[in-house]
Scaffold this active site. Structure first.
Site, short mmCIF file in Angstrom:
data_model
loop_
_atom_site.label_atom_id
_atom_site.label_comp_id
_atom_site.label_asym_id
_atom_site.label_seq_id
_atom_site.Cartn_x
_atom_site.Cartn_y
_atom_site.Cartn_z
N ASN A 55 71.23 -89.28 26.60
CA ASN A 55 70.35 -88.12 26.44
C ASN A 55 70.46 -87.58 25.00
OD1 ASN A 55 69.65 -85.33 26.29
ND2 ASN A 55 69.68 -85.22 28.53
N GLY A 80 69.23 -85.03 23.42
CA GLY A 80 69.53 -83.60 23.27
C GLY A 80 71.01 -83.32 23.42
N LYS A 81 71.60 -83.96 24.45
CA LYS A 81 73.03 -83.78 24.68
C LYS A 81 73.87 -84.35 23.53
CE LYS A 81 73.75 -83.81 29.59
NZ LYS A 81 74.20 -84.62 30.72
N ASP A 118 79.31 -83.70 33.51
CA ASP A 118 78.41 -83.59 34.65
C ASP A 118 78.17 -82.11 34.86
OD1 ASP A 118 76.88 -85.06 36.55
OD2 ASP A 118 78.10 -84.18 38.11
N GLY A 153 65.09 -78.06 32.73
CA GLY A 153 65.66 -77.91 34.07
C GLY A 153 65.39 -76.54 34.68
N TYR A 154 66.43 -75.88 35.13
CA TYR A 154 66.30 -74.61 35.83
C TYR A 154 66.34 -73.41 34.87
CZ TYR A 154 67.43 -77.59 39.83
OH TYR A 154 67.41 -78.59 40.77
P1 IMP Z 1 73.44 -83.33 33.78
O1 IMP Z 1 74.49 -83.79 34.70
O2 IMP Z 1 73.97 -82.57 32.62
O3 IMP Z 1 72.49 -84.41 33.38
O4 IMP Z 1 72.57 -82.24 34.56
C1 IMP Z 1 72.12 -82.44 35.88
C2 IMP Z 1 71.01 -81.46 36.18
O5 IMP Z 1 71.49 -80.13 36.21
C3 IMP Z 1 69.87 -81.46 35.18
O6 IMP Z 1 68.93 -82.46 35.46
C4 IMP Z 1 69.29 -80.06 35.40
O7 IMP Z 1 68.45 -80.05 36.53
C5 IMP Z 1 70.52 -79.24 35.70
N1 IMP Z 1 71.05 -78.65 34.46
C6 IMP Z 1 72.19 -78.98 33.80
N2 IMP Z 1 72.35 -78.25 32.69
C7 IMP Z 1 71.26 -77.45 32.62
C8 IMP Z 1 70.83 -76.46 31.67
O8 IMP Z 1 71.46 -76.19 30.64
N3 IMP Z 1 69.68 -75.85 31.95
C9 IMP Z 1 68.93 -76.11 33.05
N4 IMP Z 1 69.26 -77.03 33.94
C10 IMP Z 1 70.44 -77.69 33.75
#
Ligand code: IMP
Length: 196
Positions: free
Chosen positions: A10, A12-13, A70, A154-155
């Site tokens: 990702n 952005g990450k 995660d 995301g949210y």
């Molecule tokens: P990941 O494990 O960091 O890829 O995040 C898993 C999911 O959590 C993402 O697809 C989003 O739905 C939600 N999420 C994680 N971090 C954020 C954030 O900073 N803002 C909004 N949603 C988030």
């Protein structure tokens, strides 16, 4: 300089993590550097399990120190849902908007109740020679509200932070990175990273 592999593709990450780790003496690469890495199945039941699964798989494949994260949203009225299912909550095919609308629908019966929630992030560091694992966490507390703002992903639009009087999607990228669950997890991980 020792190499640290970020267990993510990702963009952005990668940018955010590279900035947060810039003061440490590591050559930081991400998974685009290892394009033939097999897909990692994240089937853990907790953020910690999934972060370790990713960090271990990448460290064992590359032979290098690896850092995986995660993260997700936990809503108290829904007993911590969507949690580890945040990315695919409701239906894996949905976009971000459809997904947070589904969350709002699930909370529709609680009209006048504060819908407390948090974004949580777990970082796992895996050292392949010693098989040493280090874990660090970060969280941001807030409440689920009607959508506002158009930054982030995301949210973010439905996550309101009372101390700031804004939803996460109303913060600039810089403001969000300063307080995010990811930056807090990295801050907690740094002393451990400096020791590896
Ligand atoms: P990941 O494990 O960091 O890829 O995040 C898993 C999911 O959590 C993402 O697809 C989003 O739905 C939600 N999420 C994680 N971090 C954020 C954030 O900073 N803002 C909004 N949603 C988030």
């Amino acid at each position: 300089m020792r190499r640290l592999v970020l267990a993510t593709r990702n963009k952005g990450k990668v940018t955010e993590l590279k900035e947060l780790l810039a003061d440490l003496a590591f050559e930081i690469v991400d998974l685009s550097y290892y394009s033939d890495l097999p897909e990692i199945i994240e089937d853990g039941g907790t953020f910690v399990d999934n972060a370790i699964i990713k960090a271990k798989a990448v460290a064992e494949y590359t032979g290098e120190l690896s850092l995986a994260d995660d993260s997700g949203l936990e809503v108290d009225l829904l007993n911590g849902e969507p949690g580890v299912y945040s990315a695919r909550y409701g239906n894996p095919e949905w976009n971000d908007r459809e997904r947070y609308q589904y969350l709002l629908k699930k909370l529709a019966d609680y009209k006048d109740t504060r819908k407390t929630a948090r974004f949580r992030c777990v970082m796992a560091l895996y050292e392949p020679q010693s098989k040493q694992v280090e874990i660090a966490e970060g969280a941001v507390e807030g409440e689920i509200v009607e959508p506002r703002g158009n930054h982030g992903f995301g949210y973010d639009p439905v996550f309101y932070i009372p101390e700031l009087g804004k939803t996460m999607a109303e913060l600039s990228e810089e403001e969000k990175n300063r307080i995010s669950h990811r930056s807090r997890a990295i801050a907690n991980l740094k002393p451990k990273l400096a020791k590896v």
